[in-house]
Design an enzyme around this catalytic site. Structure first.
Site, PDB file in Angstrom:
ATOM      1  N   LYS A 149     -15.893  -8.513  10.369  1.00  0.00           N
ATOM      2  CA  LYS A 149     -16.085  -8.494  11.821  1.00  0.00           C
ATOM      3  C   LYS A 149     -17.324  -9.303  12.168  1.00  0.00           C
ATOM      4  CE  LYS A 149     -19.538  -6.562  12.318  1.00  0.00           C
ATOM      5  NZ  LYS A 149     -20.900  -6.652  11.767  1.00  0.00           N
ATOM      6  N   TYR A 234     -19.086  -2.010  17.053  1.00  0.00           N
ATOM      7  CA  TYR A 234     -18.748  -0.662  16.566  1.00  0.00           C
ATOM      8  C   TYR A 234     -18.620   0.310  17.734  1.00  0.00           C
ATOM      9  CZ  TYR A 234     -19.966  -2.348  11.922  1.00  0.00           C
ATOM     10  OH  TYR A 234     -20.003  -3.050  10.758  1.00  0.00           O
TER      11      TYR A 234
HETATM   12  P1  NDP Z   1     -25.527 -12.576   4.374  1.00  0.00           P
HETATM   13  O1  NDP Z   1     -26.373 -13.581   5.050  1.00  0.00           O
HETATM   14  O2  NDP Z   1     -26.195 -11.572   3.508  1.00  0.00           O
HETATM   15  O3  NDP Z   1     -24.443 -13.316   3.458  1.00  0.00           O
HETATM   16  C1  NDP Z   1     -23.665 -14.396   3.927  1.00  0.00           C
HETATM   17  C2  NDP Z   1     -23.322 -15.283   2.742  1.00  0.00           C
HETATM   18  O4  NDP Z   1     -22.520 -16.353   3.237  1.00  0.00           O
HETATM   19  C3  NDP Z   1     -24.527 -15.962   2.096  1.00  0.00           C
HETATM   20  O5  NDP Z   1     -25.154 -15.177   1.132  1.00  0.00           O
HETATM   21  C4  NDP Z   1     -23.888 -17.183   1.489  1.00  0.00           C
HETATM   22  O6  NDP Z   1     -23.288 -16.830   0.252  1.00  0.00           O
HETATM   23  C5  NDP Z   1     -22.745 -17.517   2.441  1.00  0.00           C
HETATM   24  N1  NDP Z   1     -23.049 -18.661   3.278  1.00  0.00           N
HETATM   25  C6  NDP Z   1     -22.367 -19.823   3.282  1.00  0.00           C
HETATM   26  N2  NDP Z   1     -22.895 -20.682   4.144  1.00  0.00           N
HETATM   27  C7  NDP Z   1     -23.957 -20.079   4.700  1.00  0.00           C
HETATM   28  C8  NDP Z   1     -24.929 -20.501   5.651  1.00  0.00           C
HETATM   29  N3  NDP Z   1     -24.881 -21.708   6.236  1.00  0.00           N
HETATM   30  N4  NDP Z   1     -25.884 -19.636   5.999  1.00  0.00           N
HETATM   31  C9  NDP Z   1     -25.937 -18.406   5.459  1.00  0.00           C
HETATM   32  N5  NDP Z   1     -25.043 -17.956   4.543  1.00  0.00           N
HETATM   33  C10 NDP Z   1     -24.064 -18.789   4.166  1.00  0.00           C
HETATM   34  O7  NDP Z   1     -24.648 -11.883   5.487  1.00  0.00           O
HETATM   35  P2  NDP Z   1     -23.922 -10.477   5.430  1.00  0.00           P
HETATM   36  O8  NDP Z   1     -23.366 -10.270   4.083  1.00  0.00           O
HETATM   37  O9  NDP Z   1     -24.802  -9.442   5.983  1.00  0.00           O
HETATM   38  O10 NDP Z   1     -22.755 -10.704   6.502  1.00  0.00           O
HETATM   39  C11 NDP Z   1     -21.612 -11.489   6.199  1.00  0.00           C
HETATM   40  C12 NDP Z   1     -20.460 -11.085   7.127  1.00  0.00           C
HETATM   41  O11 NDP Z   1     -20.150  -9.723   6.896  1.00  0.00           O
HETATM   42  C13 NDP Z   1     -20.768 -11.192   8.607  1.00  0.00           C
HETATM   43  O12 NDP Z   1     -19.644 -11.627   9.287  1.00  0.00           O
HETATM   44  C14 NDP Z   1     -21.104  -9.777   9.037  1.00  0.00           C
HETATM   45  O13 NDP Z   1     -20.806  -9.519  10.375  1.00  0.00           O
HETATM   46  C15 NDP Z   1     -20.222  -8.992   8.105  1.00  0.00           C
HETATM   47  N6  NDP Z   1     -20.768  -7.655   7.807  1.00  0.00           N
HETATM   48  C16 NDP Z   1     -19.964  -6.584   7.956  1.00  0.00           C
HETATM   49  C17 NDP Z   1     -20.446  -5.326   7.706  1.00  0.00           C
HETATM   50  C18 NDP Z   1     -19.551  -4.150   7.866  1.00  0.00           C
HETATM   51  O14 NDP Z   1     -20.048  -3.039   7.825  1.00  0.00           O
HETATM   52  N7  NDP Z   1     -18.242  -4.327   8.003  1.00  0.00           N
HETATM   53  C19 NDP Z   1     -21.820  -5.103   7.308  1.00  0.00           C
HETATM   54  C20 NDP Z   1     -22.577  -6.306   7.102  1.00  0.00           C
HETATM   55  C21 NDP Z   1     -22.053  -7.534   7.362  1.00  0.00           C
HETATM   56  P3  NDP Z   1     -23.236 -17.828  -1.000  1.00  0.00           P
HETATM   57  O15 NDP Z   1     -24.666 -18.090  -1.336  1.00  0.00           O
HETATM   58  O16 NDP Z   1     -22.512 -17.058  -1.982  1.00  0.00           O
HETATM   59  O17 NDP Z   1     -22.520 -19.055  -0.531  1.00  0.00           O
END
Ligand code: NDP
Length: 381
Positions: A149, A234
């Site tokens: 989401k 949420y």
């Molecule tokens: P993070 O920033 O921790 O992780 C995102 C990952 O995306 C990065 O670690 C990276 O992984 C990859 N990535 C690729 N391109 C980019 C870029 N340009 N900038 C930053 N990251 C990039 O985010 P979250 O894990 O917190 O959130 C990710 C998604 O999950 C969002 O859509 C958020 O809304 C959702 N979410 C949902 C939750 C829920 O409870 N359902 C809770 C938290 C988040 P890599 O290095 O491997 O390429």
């Protein structure tokens, strides 16, 4: 005792009748069917016992802090692939979860996943602006998709994602984990059955302090918006399943205490969702304070349900008429969500978190931002 309890018709402790009702609800077997049924297409090879291979795309906090551990607890899925732009993560997590090199991809060679028979489902856990692209690429690779989401940045993107999955005969689900939390299942059950009467009042609060000022969540182009997109969603979800109705109009007000940090996105938004029954659900979401709660009052006997830590992964608690619903067994929301999605793919029976659900929330979010732009005017949906 807080003001909401004091506002009750008496200051007497909740009656035994109320307690029995709380116990009965907490112990009942509840099944969340959601608001927008979408019949999913079963895999032709799917058997009841099939374990689906899942590839996580974007190995950030949520993917590796919550989803990968949860996948170790699922009955219907296995973590079988990783997609990351970071070499070091591909090595580290590949070793940690014993993923063969042949199942590890980067963003450039991601489309080769179409040839990989060990991966059935692609789970997109990227910044919001990348959801549409990777969902569509996954669908075109013939993989079922789970997308985090908010589903997309806007309704148009949601439509493109839904259409791509449909065109390729694969399913699309949104990572709405709370549909599988037992406390939220009580809320949805009460909305659906109206066994305590129709809700007469609803207030939701989802606030968390956001740290690193350089993160993508503070960049409009990557996040779409701020607190509303990320956590206000949420409150929207909860209001929709608690009411078992769709809002017909919204109003919204924005407050900023840090215009530098929150230059591009909203920091704190209070909003109202107006339902056909006349109830106006009030919500606040904020990136600059802590607090998660949900309170719903029901019309039949003035019952009142309150959830604390309402939107967290863990540590939720609930009270019906002030009595702790202490016979609810906590569950791992993410594991339950993934298992339910796999069962839905196998059976073709909707599990309530289809792409259409994500699209509906995006429609409401768009109306909320329209209201903000128009100084808080009422916007019909
Ligand atoms: P993070 O920033 O921790 O992780 C995102 C990952 O995306 C990065 O670690 C990276 O992984 C990859 N990535 C690729 N391109 C980019 C870029 N340009 N900038 C930053 N990251 C990039 O985010 P979250 O894990 O917190 O959130 C990710 C998604 O999950 C969002 O859509 C958020 O809304 C959702 N979410 C949902 C939750 C829920 O409870 N359902 C809770 C938290 C988040 P890599 O290095 O491997 O390429």
């Amino acid at each position: 005792m807080n003001s909401s309890r004091e506002a009750n018709t008496s200051l007497q402790p909740p009656s035994r009748r109320h307690f029995i009702r709380a116990a009965a609800l907490a112990g009942s077997s509840l099944f969340f069917t959601g608001l927008s049924p979408q019949v999913t297409k079963p895999l032709s090879s799917a058997k009841e016992t099939k374990r689906y291979g899942i590839a996580l795309v974007g190995l950030g906090q949520y993917a590796m802090g919550e989803l990968a551990p949860a996948l170790q607890m699922t009955s219907n899925a296995t973590l079988s692939g990783l997609v990351s732009g970071t070499h070091e993560k591909r090595i580290r997590y590949g070793q940690k979860y014993a993923i063969p090199d042949s199942n590890i991809y980067n963003y450039a060679n991601f489309d080769r996943i179409s040839d990989n028979k060990e991966i059935d489902i692609v789970y997109v856990v990227l910044p919001n602006s990348m959801h549409a692209e990777y969902t569509i690429r996954a669908a075109e690779s013939g993989k079922h998709v789970i997308c985090e989401k908010p589903l997309g940045l806007n309704v148009k993107e949601c439509d493109q994602m839904i259409d791509a999955c449909k065109a390729n005969g694969v399913t699309l689900h949104v990572g709405y984990r709370l549909h599988f939390d037992p406390y939220h299942q009580v809320v949805a059950h009460l909305g659906r059955t109206q066994s305590l009467g129709a809700p007469s009042f609803l207030r939701a609060e989802c606030c968390q302090v956001i740290g690193d000022p350089s993160q993508w969540r503070l960049k409009k182009a990557m996040a779409g918006g701020g607190a509303v997109y990320d956590i206000g969603i949420y409150c929207i979800q909860a209001a929709r399943y608690a009411m078992n109705e769709e809002p017909i109009a919204v109003t919204a007000q924005e407050f900023k205490t840090d215009p530098i940090k929150f230059k591009e996105v909203d920091e704190t938004v209070t909003f109202q969702l107006e339902f056909p029954s006349g109830v106006v659900a009030n919500s606040t979401c904020s990136y600059n304070s802590h607090g998660h709660s949900l309170r719903i009052a029901y019309s039949k006997n003035n019952d009142s349900l309150e959830l604390d830590n309402a939107f967290y992964y863990r540590s939720l608690s609930g009270r019906l008429n002030g009595r702790l619903m202490d016979n609810i067994q906590p569950t791992n929301q993410q594991a339950a969500q993934i298992d339910a999605i796999c069962e839905s793919i196998t059976s073709g029976i909707d599990c309530g978190i289809s792409g259409q659900e994500g699209r509906q929330d995006m429609k409401i979010i768009a109306a909320l931002y329209q209201s903000l732009e128009k100084g808080g005017n009422r916007i019909e949906i």
